[in-house]
Design a protein around this motif. Structure first.
Motif, PDB file in Angstrom:
ATOM      1  N   UNK A  66       0.852  -1.193   0.000  1.00  0.00           N
ATOM      2  CA  UNK A  66       0.000   0.000   0.000  1.00  0.00           C
ATOM      3  C   UNK A  66       0.880   1.233   0.000  1.00  0.00           C
ATOM      4  N   UNK A  67       0.252   2.388  -0.184  1.00  0.00           N
ATOM      5  CA  UNK A  67       1.000   3.640  -0.220  1.00  0.00           C
ATOM      6  C   UNK A  67       1.139   4.283   1.156  1.00  0.00           C
ATOM      7  N   UNK A  68       0.467   3.741   2.144  1.00  0.00           N
ATOM      8  CA  UNK A  68       0.484   4.328   3.471  1.00  0.00           C
ATOM      9  C   UNK A  68       1.570   3.659   4.318  1.00  0.00           C
ATOM     10  N   UNK A  69       2.556   4.450   4.741  1.00  0.00           N
ATOM     11  CA  UNK A  69       3.675   3.882   5.512  1.00  0.00           C
ATOM     12  C   UNK A  69       3.262   3.539   6.945  1.00  0.00           C
ATOM     13  N   UNK A  70       2.010   3.791   7.316  1.00  0.00           N
ATOM     14  CA  UNK A  70       1.537   3.449   8.664  1.00  0.00           C
ATOM     15  C   UNK A  70       0.871   2.081   8.703  1.00  0.00           C
ATOM     16  N   UNK A  71       0.920   1.325   7.610  1.00  0.00           N
ATOM     17  CA  UNK A  71       0.303  -0.001   7.556  1.00  0.00           C
ATOM     18  C   UNK A  71       1.322  -1.060   7.984  1.00  0.00           C
ATOM     19  N   UNK A  72       0.981  -1.848   9.028  1.00  0.00           N
ATOM     20  CA  UNK A  72       1.897  -2.857   9.543  1.00  0.00           C
ATOM     21  C   UNK A  72       1.158  -4.163   9.819  1.00  0.00           C
ATOM     22  N   UNK A  73       1.880  -5.267   9.600  1.00  0.00           N
ATOM     23  CA  UNK A  73       1.460  -6.569  10.118  1.00  0.00           C
ATOM     24  C   UNK A  73       2.003  -6.675  11.547  1.00  0.00           C
ATOM     25  N   UNK A  74       1.238  -7.304  12.429  1.00  0.00           N
ATOM     26  CA  UNK A  74       1.666  -7.493  13.814  1.00  0.00           C
ATOM     27  C   UNK A  74       1.972  -8.963  14.035  1.00  0.00           C
ATOM     28  N   UNK A  75       3.230  -9.265  14.369  1.00  0.00           N
ATOM     29  CA  UNK A  75       3.711 -10.635  14.448  1.00  0.00           C
ATOM     30  C   UNK A  75       4.021 -10.994  15.904  1.00  0.00           C
ATOM     31  N   UNK A  76       3.593 -12.196  16.337  1.00  0.00           N
ATOM     32  CA  UNK A  76       3.813 -12.650  17.706  1.00  0.00           C
ATOM     33  C   UNK A  76       5.048 -13.529  17.798  1.00  0.00           C
ATOM     34  N   UNK A  77       5.367 -13.980  19.027  1.00  0.00           N
ATOM     35  CA  UNK A  77       6.565 -14.779  19.273  1.00  0.00           C
ATOM     36  C   UNK A  77       6.581 -16.054  18.440  1.00  0.00           C
ATOM     37  N   UNK A  78       5.429 -16.728  18.282  1.00  0.00           N
ATOM     38  CA  UNK A  78       5.374 -17.984  17.536  1.00  0.00           C
ATOM     39  C   UNK A  78       5.502 -17.784  16.037  1.00  0.00           C
ATOM     40  N   UNK A  79       5.469 -16.530  15.595  1.00  0.00           N
ATOM     41  CA  UNK A  79       5.551 -16.249  14.176  1.00  0.00           C
ATOM     42  C   UNK A  79       4.197 -16.042  13.530  1.00  0.00           C
ATOM     43  N   UNK A  80       3.124 -16.119  14.310  1.00  0.00           N
ATOM     44  CA  UNK A  80       1.788 -15.886  13.760  1.00  0.00           C
ATOM     45  C   UNK A  80       1.463 -14.392  13.739  1.00  0.00           C
ATOM     46  N   UNK A  81       0.392 -14.065  13.012  1.00  0.00           N
ATOM     47  CA  UNK A  81       0.010 -12.680  12.829  1.00  0.00           C
ATOM     48  C   UNK A  81      -1.368 -12.416  13.431  1.00  0.00           C
TER      49      UNK A  81
END
Length: 836
Positions: A101-116
């Protein structure tokens, strides 16, 4: 090279349209070394760092659950994550930017196990998934400062789920208070910091991760009197350095006095740290049953002052609402004592039941019994109050049931939740009467004697009560001392000073202080401050009785007898209505009563009126701002300590006296906007300018307002005390001012000494240009110095009264007169006389 290869593989997989399965975070065998300052803007997020999310509304941190399908929550202090490993690492989140996307505020959130984290919908639990494509992403945006959304709050964020850039169907991460198993849910409503609804607002804290090879894993052993009180295993401390205090967990109800390796480096093979502690309990413990220290026990405080009360042997303890503002100490049935310690438990005794009976659990009820079992009570910290040092919950050993107030029966039973109904507070036997009495006898920092709400008595008259107060204060658990104070106080034959309108008062702020003294409502520059404050109402001057700028006439509003106008005595002007914002310059002085504020004085405690809330015409309360707003007086909408005031009837004013080494007396002038009746510490005179003299007449009938006063005290006297009241005396040829008066140099005479101190105190030419408030002076004098004539000047032989008739009397023109006038100068038998 390895990183380039990995990036190439990810690029090829993406180009081929293959779903990317996330890898777990590489933090096994590591620990959290430190927690940093919160991220302020989305641009500060770094993909290579690790973070912790904090929900500001629910006061907890989300972390990955055991089966890695969703999130749970943990409530603890942020710094408690430092030096933790294993399961505590599940609180860690990593941000991966969505570059599609064009918005630099877009993030995936990843946990310790590697899941999202999967983008949630409204009121649905947040789940964890394996792939980014299935998860969606989050828009990280700052919260707002107002409903208009015109400004941002740095460091506070919404995390709104999305599956595409234009997606508006998903929700914010939110906190669910009712389901602790799935506490993180979606919620569609944005909130604003400070509105009390912050459950969709998060803070983002960076954490530093390090290898555990640099730390030793130890057991903390807390000891009281050499015995183990509690142990905490698997605590990490850095090798080769002293153990910092932050590594030692603070347990409730103890004080840490010292611990191993506080000043020595930790060796590689360290396995335990011994910690020497002392008990810090919310109640007073008795050493034995021969000298029990009595106190009352409150429970369920949010529903009122509800006390434990002995109801009889082998009967459930009652809970009774009993106010703390009692004139007497409590009855024996309300008094409890504690013996024992934190390690072995405490026994609880009641004064009415006797020391050989105890509080014990019988079935579901808590009772007093001589049966010696189920009666050793241990402490658990409450979850219901921010301050957890003055309260506790009670349970038996290895029993999770707590003493609790069962409201339907008003009895003590058991309950498993450490909530308000299980939380106990404690008051010494003397505390209620100490709290009550100190307000009326002028003890401590509460009220000066003579204020509204104190006893209308002198310090000498109150000495038996104050002596008993001091004794009870020194030992507040001694029943006899508390009982004596209660009796003396409740039987005191003195009325309380009450507020009456149309009288003079000093208005003292109950909270704000300068140099340890409460500030007073007044005006003018405070001479120990550098800021020029000017002639407007303010409250910067410390409490004093020598400054008439701080005296106000509280004039009853003729249109509303419950309200008063504030008229400053010296200024002769009224205080305006209160400004509605602290951006305004504060209250002003106004000339007319029609422009004045009209104020309602409401006692803080109806039963014990000693501090007042002063409500202005427009509804806000009179509040003293702090130094940042120049100590001005504003309207304030909140129940703040600086919005309460003491009222002290202004019965007297202290005036400093001037001493001259060549005089046998001390002198001063005064000039007041009110009548004064009498004086202590000096003799009070009126004056009349008579050529090169100022003839002085003792003011036995007081002095009327706005008339010059001359004071004469003993040699070396420092001050005189002038009492307000009816006065009729007047002065002639002397002027005065109630405010600072600017004059031309050498244009007036003021009381003083000659430059070389060779002559006595007199009125001399004033070389300055500013006359202080409440001082007298002389204009248009015939000489540069006028002597003070107390009837002892050369050529004046004696003083005569109206009743003195010996010898013929003539006036100064030589005419014989039949009668004389008070205050006149005459001739009798060839000598000048003054008629008093």
């Amino acid at each position: 090279m390895k990183r380039i290869t990995s990036l190439f593989i990810l690029l090829m997989v993406s180009l081929l349209g293959v779903t990317v399965m996330a890898q777990s975070l590489d933090i096994q065998g590591k620990f959290i070394k430190s927690v940093g300052s919160p991220v302020l803007t989305p641009g500060n997020i770094n993909e290579s760092k690790y973070y912790i999310l904090y929900n500001t509304g629910r006061n907890w941190f989300p972390y990955e659950n055991e089966d890695t399908t969703g999130l749970k929550a943990i409530s603890q202090n942020l710094n408690d994550f430092v030096n933790t490993k294993d399961d505590k690492l599940k609180v860690i989140i990593r941000f991966e930017q969505n570059r599609t996307t064009d918005d630099t505020r877009h993030y995936y959130l990843k946990t310790v196990s590697g899941k999202y984290l999967k983008a949630p919908t409204h009121n649905s639990a947040v789940t964890l998934v394996d792939s980014k494509e299935e998860a969606g992403f989050f828009l990280i945006s700052r919260t707002y400062t107002s409903t208009a959304h015109t400004a941002f709050n740095d460091g506070y964020f919404f995390l709104r789920g999305k599956t595409s850039e234009d997606d508006k169907t998903h929700a914010n991460l939110n906190g669910n208070p009712t389901n602790h198993a799935t506490p993180v849910v979606g919620w569609a409503t944005d909130t604003i910091v400070g509105t009390g609804s912050n459950n969709s607002i998060y803070r983002i804290y960076p954490v530093t991760i390090e290898e555990t090879s640099t730390v030793a894993t130890v057991t903390l052993k807390y000891k009281l009197n050499g015995k183990i009180y509690q142990e905490i295993p698997d605590v990490l401390v850095e090798k080769g350095k002293p153990v910092p205090s932050s590594a030692i967990t603070q347990l409730p109800y103890i004080r840490i006095d010292s611990y191993d390796y506080q000043n020595e480096n930790v060796p590689d093979d360290l396995s335990e740290i011994n910690i020497t502690c002392s008990p810090v309990l919310p109640f007073q413990v008795s050493e034995n049953t021969d000298n029990l220290k009595w106190q009352s026990v409150e429970i369920h405080r949010n529903q009122g002052p509800i006390k434990w009360k002995y109801a009889g042997d082998d009967e459930a303890i009652s809970t009774v609402s009993l106010a703390n503002l009692s004139n007497k100490v409590y009855e024996d049935a309300y008094l409890w004592a504690f013996t024992g310690n934190l390690i072995d438990g405490f026994k609880i005794h009641n004064k009415a039941a006797g020391a050989d009976k105890w509080v014990r659990l019988s079935g579901d009820y808590i009772q007093i019994s001589a049966t010696d079992d189920n009666n050793l009570w241990f402490l658990k910290q409450t979850r219901s109050y921010d301050d957890k040092t003055d309260n506790c919950c009670f349970h038996l050993k290895n029993d999770n049931r707590l003493i609790n107030r069962f409201a339907p029966e008003n009895k003590l039973k058991t309950w498993t939740d450490n909530d308000q109904g299980s939380t106990c507070h404690f008051m010494s036997v003397a505390e209620p009467v100490l709290n009550r009495a100190k307000k009326q006898i002028g003890r401590g920092e509460v009220l000066p004697l003579g204020a509204v709400g104190t006893f209308n008595a002198t310090a000498d008259q109150l000495k038996p009560i104050t002596d008993a107060y001091d004794a009870a204060l020194a030992d507040p658990y001694d029943f006899e001392k508390a009982d004596l104070l209660g009796k003396l106080y409740s039987e005191a034959p003195y009325e309380l000073i009450k507020f009456v309108p149309n009288a003079y008062y000093r208005i003292v702020n109950a909270s704000r202080k300068i140099n340890g003294k409460n500030c007073m409502l007044g005006f003018g520059v405070y001479n120990e401050e550098t800021m020029p404050l000017g002639n407007e109402p303010m409250s910067i001057v410390p409490h004093t009785v020598g400054n008439v700028n701080l005296i106000w006439y509280l004039e009853q509003d003729v249109n509303n007898e419950d309200r008063v106008h504030f008229k400053n005595a010296n200024m002769g002007k009224y205080m305006s209505m209160l400004p509605q914002s602290n951006e305004d310059p504060g209250a002003k002085f106004v000339e007319t009563i029609s422009s004045a504020g009209s104020f309602l004085l409401t006692p803080k405690e109806a039963e014990n009126s000693y501090t007042f809330k002063i409500t202005g015409t427009l509804g806000g309360v009179m509040h003293q701002t702090a130094g940042g707003n120049s100590w001005r007086i504003f309207n304030y909408d909140f129940d703040d300590p600086a919005s309460y005031w003491y009222l002290i009837p202004a019965h007297y004013v202290e005036v400093p006296l001037l001493s001259n080494g060549n005089d046998d007396a001390s002198y001063a002038t005064a000039y007041f906007p009110f009548d004064v009746a009498s004086c202590e510490g000096a003799t009070m005179y009126t004056g009349k300018v008579n050529g090169e003299n100022v003839d002085l007449y003792e003011a036995t009938e007081g002095v009327a307002a706005n008339n010059a006063i001359i004071l004469k005290g003993e040699k070396g006297a420092q001050k005189a005390t002038i009492f307000l009241g009816e006065g009729t005396g007047t002065s002639e040829g002397l002027s005065g001012t109630n405010v600072i008066k600017n004059v031309a140099a050498n244009s007036v005479l003021t009381l003083g000494r000659s430059t070389d101190n060779s002559k006595g105190t007199a009125f001399y030419t004033f070389t300055g240009t500013s006359i202080n408030a409440n001082k007298a002076y002389i204009e248009n004098a015939v000489s540069q110095a006028l002597k003070l004539n107390f009837g002892e000047t050369t050529g004046i032989g004696s003083i005569v009264t109206d009743n003195d008739s010996e010898g013929e009397i003539y006036d100064l023109s030589g005419r014989r007169i039949e009668s004389v006038s008070k205050g006149g100068l005459y001739i009798r038998n060839g000598k000048k006389i003054i008629v008093k």
